[in-house]
Design a protein around this motif. Structure first.
Motif, mmCIF file in Angstrom:
data_model
loop_
_atom_site.group_PDB
_atom_site.id
_atom_site.type_symbol
_atom_site.label_atom_id
_atom_site.label_comp_id
_atom_site.label_asym_id
_atom_site.label_seq_id
_atom_site.Cartn_x
_atom_site.Cartn_y
_atom_site.Cartn_z
ATOM 1 N N ALA A 439 42.348 52.663 25.288
ATOM 2 C CA ALA A 439 42.325 51.716 24.175
ATOM 3 C C ALA A 439 42.407 52.443 22.838
ATOM 4 O O ALA A 439 43.095 51.996 21.912
ATOM 5 C CB ALA A 439 41.063 50.860 24.243
ATOM 6 N N ARG A 442 46.000 53.556 22.344
ATOM 7 C CA ARG A 442 46.923 52.464 22.037
ATOM 8 C C ARG A 442 46.783 52.016 20.585
ATOM 9 O O ARG A 442 47.772 51.711 19.915
ATOM 10 C CB ARG A 442 46.665 51.289 22.997
ATOM 11 C CG ARG A 442 47.453 50.018 22.661
ATOM 12 C CD ARG A 442 48.962 50.230 22.756
ATOM 13 N NE ARG A 442 49.367 50.498 24.114
ATOM 14 C CZ ARG A 442 49.676 49.562 25.009
ATOM 15 N NH1 ARG A 442 49.632 48.279 24.666
ATOM 16 N NH2 ARG A 442 50.052 49.893 26.227
ATOM 17 N N THR A 648 37.483 48.259 28.096
ATOM 18 C CA THR A 648 37.184 48.495 26.687
ATOM 19 C C THR A 648 38.028 47.533 25.861
ATOM 20 O O THR A 648 39.233 47.407 26.087
ATOM 21 C CB THR A 648 37.498 49.938 26.280
ATOM 22 O OG1 THR A 648 36.605 50.837 26.956
ATOM 23 C CG2 THR A 648 37.335 50.125 24.773
ATOM 24 N N HIS A 649 37.384 46.842 24.932
ATOM 25 C CA HIS A 649 38.074 45.931 24.016
ATOM 26 C C HIS A 649 38.045 46.538 22.612
ATOM 27 O O HIS A 649 37.024 47.100 22.197
ATOM 28 C CB HIS A 649 37.369 44.574 23.957
ATOM 29 C CG HIS A 649 37.549 43.734 25.178
ATOM 30 N ND1 HIS A 649 37.817 42.383 25.129
ATOM 31 C CD2 HIS A 649 37.499 44.047 26.497
ATOM 32 C CE1 HIS A 649 37.916 41.903 26.353
ATOM 33 N NE2 HIS A 649 37.722 42.900 27.205
ATOM 34 N N ILE A 668 43.241 44.729 21.622
ATOM 35 C CA ILE A 668 43.630 45.621 22.712
ATOM 36 C C ILE A 668 42.581 45.556 23.813
ATOM 37 O O ILE A 668 41.379 45.584 23.528
ATOM 38 C CB ILE A 668 43.771 47.074 22.213
ATOM 39 C CG1 ILE A 668 44.892 47.171 21.173
ATOM 40 C CG2 ILE A 668 44.027 48.036 23.366
ATOM 41 C CD1 ILE A 668 44.889 48.474 20.399
ATOM 42 N N ILE A 669 43.030 45.466 25.046
ATOM 43 C CA ILE A 669 42.133 45.535 26.199
ATOM 44 C C ILE A 669 42.681 46.566 27.173
ATOM 45 O O ILE A 669 43.832 46.472 27.601
ATOM 46 C CB ILE A 669 42.007 44.179 26.920
ATOM 47 C CG1 ILE A 669 41.479 43.099 25.972
ATOM 48 C CG2 ILE A 669 41.102 44.310 28.140
ATOM 49 C CD1 ILE A 669 41.421 41.714 26.599
ATOM 50 N N ALA A 670 41.858 47.552 27.501
ATOM 51 C CA ALA A 670 42.186 48.514 28.551
ATOM 52 C C ALA A 670 41.215 48.260 29.685
ATOM 53 O O ALA A 670 40.006 48.459 29.527
ATOM 54 C CB ALA A 670 42.060 49.944 28.041
#
Length: 802
Positions: A439, A442, A648-649, A668-670
């Motif tokens: 995350a 990104r 993780t957000h 973003i979300i991983a």
């Protein structure tokens, strides 16, 4: 896991082409064309309709009910109170093995006392719904008001008025966790941060309101209940007991269901009511709820107050955590989950994915005169994640450590798995650190911070928020879905059959309410059986289709239902190959199943599934009698403890300093959800959960006044996010197969709801950090943010006075 189970998990799949592919949802062909079949769509011409008079009092004794005017209205068949149906249905009682737990009987209609606004009091049965509703307007109830304590802290006091006479207090559930020398850890800490956190009550607002139709077969003394439920198996088992009916004369079917989100996982009074009235009157009975009834009486959630402290050393490493949770659980302990379903999970999951050596957590669930609380997407973890992630950001700011670096230092690392948390939860393995790194990359985190500084120099309120969480998914029989609940929620059953036309039908105990089970489960089965996707029909939501099943909730279907399907399909496959070996003159182990054909790669011969079916079922003598096998297999799968999902957000927000509106600029979300069955469906589930997380963070709040009257009884007052408020999500999937589940799958349906409130709260707190404001209350409405800013200004002026 046993050696045999491990071998099954590692067994290579034939033609593994569909799992992992974005197969188009087969459900959409009917749902998008308006051909879905919801409960209210079912035509039952002879059914009678019921309307319900609900309490307008939060806590009162029923003195008299005046029904004469309603009874004489043309078309009215009958007017019923609890005493009129008590012989046909017993009250439900949610039991638990938890110490100090207090159960509360739930009657189909109020029994002498009402305990929240919206509780069913009187049922009117008429030839159509409109007449029944007209008759309800003619009924008057005389009440004697009883004392109310709507604030849980007041209701928890020893001298508070009891909502349920006979209980020792209004505290229905309490629990505590302690690990390590907590006091010593705090004494040794270089820094301690603390706060009082508030997550306000919300409700599920499913697109389809609850609806129930009890169709009576008088000749067999049987009932088929059509219900907009997520848990038809649980409902069947409960009603069989309450109605004193054998399960083979009571079928519960959840057809197409328009969303659930946990709000449709409980047994409702109206389900009990329509069945009791059907038996009493000898007629089919239907009830369709409207949006007002949904907001009044569908279970609510997330009503917690948390006092929490975090102790850290100079390097930012966590030494200890303390938390005291006070939960408002509403009027009843909901069936079957009990009042502990959410508050106990708040305190259980509070340590999250972090390495916390010392922990002390306490929780109390207190009964108040409001709609009962129950499961909602995420169940407890949105609150626990919000509290933990805010504490970490507060500590990082106090220490001057970057919040991402602070998390990196404390997240459980790969070499530490399996890791037992301070509350006793075991994380088997998941990409905690990997999700954070993905995350961060990104976002291009360092560049985002530089751009934030530039924006702040221009006077813009821009913030970046990070949140990490972990959850158990696919929970097996060792861990109840609700603490202490004596119902097995850890298994599912698959009954799969290869019929005389060569078609494959697989029935499961799960129940779809929008997740795409007909597509994803067929993908899994197709890979196992070498069948075409279109040759497999998946049946869910029917209690009569399998011996035991409980439904869909708690991110369980991908793990547990798929596991049952894999076991059943593998057994069916072996039986098919053994019989086909006689037809193709080949060894079973040399044969392959490909695109609904049985193929002998040595000779080049093949049999279509349709041809094989004729040979097995119709062309007697082609297979020796002693070699014929039944092509119907039933298997149960139990992952025992389940597995770990995590994510993780990262949220990037900008606040309008004039209107105090929060705008989500980037999200973003991983996530690590194991081996992905269908990435398109996973993306859709994540987006939907994120929308609900955004609602919890910024919009949605059920409000009761101090007297217990609901103030948010329409969608004008209860705000939900619309499309412009929900950001596009940048979704990163970690390539990580779950180590201990068949298929390597993990659950993922709740993640967006769990991580989003915390990430958004941290982003907003970061955006207003220059004002000295902390965000400890959700939702962050413009009004709430405005008041925080004004209070800070007033405080600053007071400090500047000589």
């Amino acid at each position: 896991m046993s050696d045999s189970a491990e071998a099954l998990r590692q067994k290579p799949q034939t033609q593994g082409k569909l799992v992992g592919q974005p197969v188009r949802r087969v459900e959409d062909a009917r749902l998008l064309a308006g051909l879905g079949r919801y409960v209210d769509d079912r035509q039952s011409p002879l059914a009678l309709h019921v309307a319900i008079l609900r309490s307008d009092q939060p806590h009162a004794r029923i003195l008299a009910v005046h029904t004469d005017a309603a009874r004489v209205l043309p078309g009215v068949v009958g007017v019923f109170q609890w005493r009129d149906i008590s012989a046909f249905v017993a009250p439900a009682l949610a039991t638990s093995r938890m110490a100090d737990y207090q159960a509360t009987p739930i009657h189909a209609l109020a029994n002498e006392v009402v305990r929240y606004v919206g509780e069913p009091v009187v049922a009117v049965v008429a030839t159509n719904r409109y007449l029944a509703e007209d008759a309800v307007e003619l009924i008057q109830v005389d009440y004697e008001a009883l004392p109310v304590a709507t604030h849980p802290a007041v209701a928890a006091e020893p001298d508070a008025p009891l909502l349920h006479a006979g209980l020792k207090s209004n505290v229905l559930v309490q629990r505590a966790f302690t690990r390590g020398e907590v006091d010593e850890a705090f004494a040794a800490a270089s820094h301690v941060v603390r706060g009082t956190f508030r997550f306000h009550r919300k409700t599920s607002v499913a697109m389809e309101n609850r609806c129930y139709l009890a169709e009576l077969d008088a000749g067999r003394d049987a009932i088929t209940l059509y219900t907009s439920s997520q848990v038809p198996g649980i409902i069947r088992d409960a009603l069989a007991q309450l109605l004193d009916m054998p399960g083979n004369r009571l079928t519960v079917i959840a057809p197409d269901v328009g969303g659930g989100f946990g709000g449709k996982t409980s047994l409702y009074q109206e389900e009990m009511l329509v069945c009791a009235l059907a038996r009493k009157l000898g007629k089919s009975i239907k009830w369709t709820g409207d949006r007002l009834e949904d907001l009044l009486s569908t279970s609510q959630a997330f009503d917690e107050r948390v006092d929490a402290e975090l102790a850290v050393d100079e390097e930012g490493r966590i030494l200890g955590l303390k938390a005291n949770v006070l939960a408002d659980v509403g009027a009843y302990s909901i069936y079957p989950w009990t009042a502990g379903i959410e508050p106990v999970q708040v305190v259980s999951f509070l340590p999250g994915p972090y390495r916390i050596p010392c922990y002390m957590g306490r929780v109390r669930g207190v009964s108040t005169p409001k709609s009962p609380t129950g499961p909602y997407r995420g169940v407890g973890r949105p609150t626990s994640t919000f509290v933990m992630e805010r504490l970490i950001d507060m500590a990082s700011r106090q220490l001057g450590i970057d919040p991402v670096e602070m998390r990196k230092r404390n997240l459980v690392a790969a070499e530490e798995f399996p890791y037992k948390t301070a509350s006793g939860i075991v994380w088997d393995r998941s990409g905690f650190q990997e999700g954070l790194s993905a995350a961060r990359d990104r976002l291009d985190y360092d560049q985002a911070r530089r751009l934030q500084q530039a924006a702040r120099a221009e006077g813009r309120w821009v913030g970046i928020g990070v949140a990490c969480y972990a959850e158990l998914s696919g929970i097996g029989s060792k861990i109840s879905a609700s603490p202490g609940m004596p119902i097995n929620t850890g298994t599912d059953t698959c009954v799969i059959q290869f019929d005389s036309t060569g078609a494959i039908t697989a029935a499961f105990g799960c129940a779809s309410h929008g997740q795409g089970h007909e597509t994803t489960l067929a993908q899994v089965l197709a890979d196992e059986l070498g069948a075409r996707h279109e040759d497999i029909r998946v049946v869910t939501g029917n209690s009569a289709a399998v011996p035991h099943g409980t439904g869909s909730y708690a991110s369980r279907t991908a793990v547990i239902s798929s596991g049952a399907g894999i076991l059943a399909a593998r057994e069916l496959r072996e039986r098919m190959l053994r019989m086909a070996a006689h037809l193709l003159n080949a060894a079973p182990e040399s044969l392959q199943l490909e695109r609904s054909h049985i193929v002998d790669p040595v000779s080049g011969k093949s049999l279509a599934f349709t041809e094989f079916a004729k040979a097995v079922y119709s062309q007697m003598g082609r297979i020796p009698a002693e070699a014929r096998e039944e092509l119907c297999v039933t298997k149960v799968y139990d992952p025992v403890v389940g597995t770990t999902s995590s994510a993780t957000h990262v949220a990037l927000v900008e606040i309008d300093p004039e209107t105090f509106s929060v705008h989500l600029k980037r999200y973003i979300i991983a996530e690590d959800c194991g081996r992905i069955i269908n990435p398109m469906i996973v993306a859709g589930q994540t987006r939907g959960a994120l929308a609900q997380g955004v609602g919890a963070a910024l919009f949605e709040e059920v409000v009761y006044d101090p007297q217990g009257q609901l103030q948010t009884a329409s969608l004008v007052d209860y705000l939900v996010p619309s499309a412009p408020e929900v950001p596009e999500v940048e979704l990163i999937h970690l390539d990580a197969v779950a180590p201990h589940t068949l298929g390597g799958f993990r659950g993922m349906g709740e993640g967006g709801t769990i991580g989003a409130p915390a990430a958004i709260a941290n982003a907003v707190a970061d955006a207003v950090a220059h004002l000295g404001i902390e965000i400890n209350e959700l939702p962050i409405t413009p009004d709430r943010l405005f008041r925080l800013v004004q209070a800070n200004k007033s405080s600053s002026k007071q400090e500047q006075k000589p």
